[in-house]
Design a protein around this motif. Structure first.
Motif, PDB file in Angstrom:
ATOM      1  N   ALA A   1       0.859  -1.162  -0.058  1.00  0.00           N
ATOM      2  CA  ALA A   1       0.006   0.142  -0.060  1.00  0.00           C
ATOM      3  C   ALA A   1       0.668   1.204   0.120  1.00  0.00           C
ATOM      4  N   VAL A   2       2.052   1.194   0.477  1.00  0.00           N
ATOM      5  CA  VAL A   2       2.935   2.225   0.763  1.00  0.00           C
ATOM      6  C   VAL A   2       3.430   2.502  -0.626  1.00  0.00           C
ATOM      7  N   VAL A   3       3.890   1.443  -1.390  1.00  0.00           N
ATOM      8  CA  VAL A   3       4.245   1.702  -2.858  1.00  0.00           C
ATOM      9  C   VAL A   3       3.192   2.500  -3.887  1.00  0.00           C
ATOM     10  N   CYS A   4       1.857   1.849  -3.690  1.00  0.00           N
ATOM     11  CA  CYS A   4       0.927   2.324  -4.263  1.00  0.00           C
ATOM     12  C   CYS A   4       0.650   3.913  -3.972  1.00  0.00           C
ATOM     13  N   SER A   5       0.597   4.283  -2.780  1.00  0.00           N
ATOM     14  CA  SER A   5       0.530   5.482  -2.488  1.00  0.00           C
ATOM     15  C   SER A   5       1.656   6.272  -3.143  1.00  0.00           C
ATOM     16  N   PHE A   6       2.881   5.955  -3.160  1.00  0.00           N
ATOM     17  CA  PHE A   6       3.818   6.846  -3.849  1.00  0.00           C
ATOM     18  C   PHE A   6       3.549   6.945  -5.233  1.00  0.00           C
ATOM     19  N   CYS A   7       3.041   5.650  -5.835  1.00  0.00           N
ATOM     20  CA  CYS A   7       2.678   5.660  -7.366  1.00  0.00           C
ATOM     21  C   CYS A   7       1.697   6.607  -7.817  1.00  0.00           C
ATOM     22  N   VAL A   8       0.376   6.679  -6.924  1.00  0.00           N
ATOM     23  CA  VAL A   8      -0.892   7.628  -7.279  1.00  0.00           C
ATOM     24  C   VAL A   8      -0.352   8.929  -6.982  1.00  0.00           C
ATOM     25  N   MET A   9       0.324   9.275  -6.254  1.00  0.00           N
ATOM     26  CA  MET A   9       1.110  10.679  -5.920  1.00  0.00           C
ATOM     27  C   MET A   9       1.994  11.001  -6.797  1.00  0.00           C
ATOM     28  N   GLY A  10       2.784  10.195  -7.361  1.00  0.00           N
ATOM     29  CA  GLY A  10       3.717  10.459  -8.571  1.00  0.00           C
ATOM     30  C   GLY A  10       2.983  10.670  -9.881  1.00  0.00           C
ATOM     31  N   TRP A  11       2.123   9.756 -10.093  1.00  0.00           N
ATOM     32  CA  TRP A  11       1.275   9.724 -11.480  1.00  0.00           C
ATOM     33  C   TRP A  11       0.629  10.980 -11.612  1.00  0.00           C
ATOM     34  N   THR A  12      -0.290  11.296 -10.658  1.00  0.00           N
ATOM     35  CA  THR A  12      -1.172  12.674 -10.526  1.00  0.00           C
ATOM     36  C   THR A  12      -0.199  13.738 -10.516  1.00  0.00           C
ATOM     37  N   ALA A  13       0.988  13.785  -9.950  1.00  0.00           N
ATOM     38  CA  ALA A  13       1.668  15.070  -9.725  1.00  0.00           C
ATOM     39  C   ALA A  13       2.501  15.299 -11.215  1.00  0.00           C
ATOM     40  N   ASN A  14       2.634  14.160 -11.924  1.00  0.00           N
ATOM     41  CA  ASN A  14       3.297  14.451 -13.219  1.00  0.00           C
ATOM     42  C   ASN A  14       2.350  14.328 -14.441  1.00  0.00           C
ATOM     43  N   ALA A  15       1.112  14.243 -14.160  1.00  0.00           N
ATOM     44  CA  ALA A  15       0.108  14.110 -15.177  1.00  0.00           C
ATOM     45  C   ALA A  15       0.456  13.038 -16.030  1.00  0.00           C
ATOM     46  N   PHE A  16       0.639  11.841 -15.483  1.00  0.00           N
ATOM     47  CA  PHE A  16       1.089  10.573 -16.356  1.00  0.00           C
ATOM     48  C   PHE A  16      -0.135  10.042 -17.178  1.00  0.00           C
ATOM     49  N   ILE A  17      -1.290  10.134 -16.586  1.00  0.00           N
ATOM     50  CA  ILE A  17      -2.436   9.651 -17.587  1.00  0.00           C
ATOM     51  C   ILE A  17      -2.768  10.513 -18.773  1.00  0.00           C
ATOM     52  N   PRO A  18      -2.562  11.759 -18.444  1.00  0.00           N
ATOM     53  CA  PRO A  18      -3.137  12.763 -19.547  1.00  0.00           C
ATOM     54  C   PRO A  18      -2.042  12.598 -20.536  1.00  0.00           C
ATOM     55  N   ASN A  19      -0.897  12.810 -20.342  1.00  0.00           N
ATOM     56  CA  ASN A  19       0.465  12.791 -21.103  1.00  0.00           C
ATOM     57  C   ASN A  19       0.305  11.360 -21.979  1.00  0.00           C
ATOM     58  N   TYR A  20      -0.083  10.182 -21.192  1.00  0.00           N
ATOM     59  CA  TYR A  20      -0.123   9.001 -21.860  1.00  0.00           C
ATOM     60  C   TYR A  20      -1.370   8.982 -22.900  1.00  0.00           C
ATOM     61  N   LEU A  21      -2.101   9.389 -22.841  1.00  0.00           N
ATOM     62  CA  LEU A  21      -3.406   9.449 -23.572  1.00  0.00           C
ATOM     63  C   LEU A  21      -3.148  10.382 -24.740  1.00  0.00           C
ATOM     64  N   ASN A  22      -2.381  11.513 -24.579  1.00  0.00           N
ATOM     65  CA  ASN A  22      -2.146  12.197 -25.844  1.00  0.00           C
ATOM     66  C   ASN A  22      -1.252  11.517 -26.717  1.00  0.00           C
ATOM     67  N   GLN A  23      -0.337  10.833 -26.197  1.00  0.00           N
ATOM     68  CA  GLN A  23       0.692   9.893 -26.743  1.00  0.00           C
ATOM     69  C   GLN A  23      -0.081   8.637 -27.582  1.00  0.00           C
ATOM     70  N   LEU A  24      -1.244   8.143 -26.679  1.00  0.00           N
ATOM     71  CA  LEU A  24      -1.936   6.982 -27.387  1.00  0.00           C
ATOM     72  C   LEU A  24      -2.744   7.596 -28.515  1.00  0.00           C
ATOM     73  N   SER A  25      -3.454   8.828 -28.633  1.00  0.00           N
ATOM     74  CA  SER A  25      -4.156   9.302 -29.449  1.00  0.00           C
ATOM     75  C   SER A  25      -3.231   9.546 -31.042  1.00  0.00           C
ATOM     76  N   GLN A  26      -1.890   9.967 -30.696  1.00  0.00           N
ATOM     77  CA  GLN A  26      -1.167   9.987 -31.797  1.00  0.00           C
ATOM     78  C   GLN A  26      -1.053   8.505 -32.699  1.00  0.00           C
ATOM     79  N   VAL A  27      -1.007   7.413 -31.898  1.00  0.00           N
ATOM     80  CA  VAL A  27      -0.950   6.032 -32.341  1.00  0.00           C
ATOM     81  C   VAL A  27      -2.129   5.713 -33.017  1.00  0.00           C
ATOM     82  N   ARG A  28      -3.321   6.106 -32.440  1.00  0.00           N
ATOM     83  CA  ARG A  28      -4.707   5.618 -32.877  1.00  0.00           C
ATOM     84  C   ARG A  28      -4.934   6.171 -34.198  1.00  0.00           C
ATOM     85  N   VAL A  29      -4.601   7.582 -34.429  1.00  0.00           N
ATOM     86  CA  VAL A  29      -4.730   7.807 -35.884  1.00  0.00           C
ATOM     87  C   VAL A  29      -3.966   7.231 -37.255  1.00  0.00           C
ATOM     88  N   LEU A  30      -2.907   6.277 -36.636  1.00  0.00           N
ATOM     89  CA  LEU A  30      -2.299   5.349 -37.782  1.00  0.00           C
ATOM     90  C   LEU A  30      -3.076   4.320 -38.230  1.00  0.00           C
TER      91      LEU A  30
END
Length: 409
Positions: free
Chosen positions: A105-134
């Protein structure tokens, strides 16, 4: 340039950049992008502050609150581990199960904190969109993740039930572990509330992790299906067609490597704590007759939940690697390239095969064991069998006069 002219690559990249503006991002998280706020670890204000779209004070407050939550998770984990009794006693194995899952749970806490602080999901979805158009043909079905999100929620409920039941059962006895000592009221009163918080944190982390992995698997699998269809239709001998597939393959591998840079913060360590918990949870079963039946059933559900989380930590990442490798199989089974008149076609074919087989995008658990299907199967066979070995060791000690089964403290 890897079987393609630099001008062709640049033209495709310009096409991707232009198409991204017209493609909406996939709704990957759904309601989970709101429930993550219940964890207290949502540091998206930090990402917004760094972009100048929100006050820095909000970012600082979010980070401070997240640190407090992480401290609570550390307190819970080390309190469990501090209850550890004599070696091979029930108290020893029970504290290990809850303690190692506390560290998970400690590891999960660090991950959720880090992923949200670095906008991981929005950045990933932007990159995924670039692949989807192909894609050769659009496919909205593989962009629908509502079914997966529903499964994620319902599969998390047994974990919630197990955490709540064990915490409340022990709290009624003024304990935090059944085999442990009586603790002050503030401690056994706090742990049921922390159990709910642990469920929210671990579920949110695993949902983020698994949905990203499944989205990559779907995209690569669809790429392989379109590549297979092009091969069956004898279109791969056309240099333009195979060049487009080569460029798309390159972008997919870049997507996986970039995503795994963030996802590895979870998968490098968390599965190890799950494995330690599984071993001790299986060993707990040897004390089945020494604990009340309801609590014994709770421990069985705990074992099943930990096994489920372990599978969810490893299997999605292994599936991504399977799909990346499948590309080379499709190409090598095609007979178009042996008699291709254009040498650039064969050159691009060789680049795609080499890229599929030699581009290592795996996540390595503790930087030692790469996650793929082979290692997943070996781990899920070998690790749980260490629990019965401990059981046999206990029986051996008991046969020599050491009454381990009666040592609850």
């Amino acid at each position: 340039m890897n079987g393609m002219k630099a001008g062709e690559v640049q033209q495709m990249e310009m096409l991707v950049d232009g198409s991204t503006q017209k493609t909406e991002n996939v709704d990957l998280l759904g309601c989970f992008k709101y429930t993550v706020k219940l964890t207290g670890l949502d540091c998206s204000p930090c990402a917004a502050a760094s972009n100048g779209s929100e006050s820095k004070i909000c970012g600082y407050l979010a980070r401070i609150f997240a640190i407090i939550i992480i401290i609570l998770m550390f307190f819970r984990a080390f309190t469990f581990l501090g209850e550890e009794g004599k070696l091979l006693s029930f108290n020893w194995s029970e504290s290990n199960v809850f303690g190692f899952m506390g560290l998970h749970a400690v590891v999960c806490s660090f991950c959720v904190m880090g992923w949200t602080a670095n906008a991981f999901i929005p950045n990933y979805l932007n990159q995924l969109s670039q692949v989807r158009v192909l894609r050769v043909e659009p496919n909205e079905e593989i962009d629908d993740y509502r079914g997966l999100r529903k499964k994620a929620f319902f599969f998390s409920l047994p974990w919630l039930g197990t955490l709540a039941f064990t915490a409340l059962f022990n709290a009624l006895q003024e304990k935090i572990l059944f085999s442990g000592a009586v603790v002050p009221v503030y401690k056994y009163s706090l742990f049921p509330a922390l159990a709910f918080l642990v469920w929210i944190i671990t579920s949110s982390c695993l949902v983020f992790y698994a949905l990203v992995q499944f989205s990559m698997t779907r995209e690569i699998e669809y790429f392989n299906k379109e590549l297979q269809k092009a091969s069956e239709d004898k279109k791969l001998k056309d240099h333009t067609t195979i060049s487009e597939f080569s460029f798309r393959q390159r972008e997919l591998i870049k997507l996986v490597k970039k995503a795994n840079e963030s996802l590895s913060s979870y998968a490098k360590v968390a599965p190890l704590f799950c494995f330690f918990s599984i071993i001790n949870a299986i060993y707990n079963l040897s004390f089945f007759s020494a604990v009340p039946l309801p609590y014994a059933i709770g421990l069985i559900f705990l074992l099943a939940s930990v096994i489920g989380m372990t599978i969810l930590s490893l299997l999605p990442a292994a599936k991504v690697q399977d799909q990346l490798t499948a590309t080379s199989t499709i190409l090598m089974e095609s007979d178009e390239f042996e008699h291709a008149e254009d040498p650039k076609v064969y050159q691009t074919y060789r680049v795609m095969v080499d890229r599929s087989l030699e581009s290592d995008s795996r996540i390595f658990v503790v930087n030692a064991f790469g996650i793929n299907s082979t290692n997943f199967n070996v781990a899920m066979f070998a690790v749980p069998n260490l629990g019965p070995i401990l059981m046999m060791l206990k029986k051996l000690l008991e046969s020599n006069g050491v009454i381990v089964s009666e040592i609850l403290h």
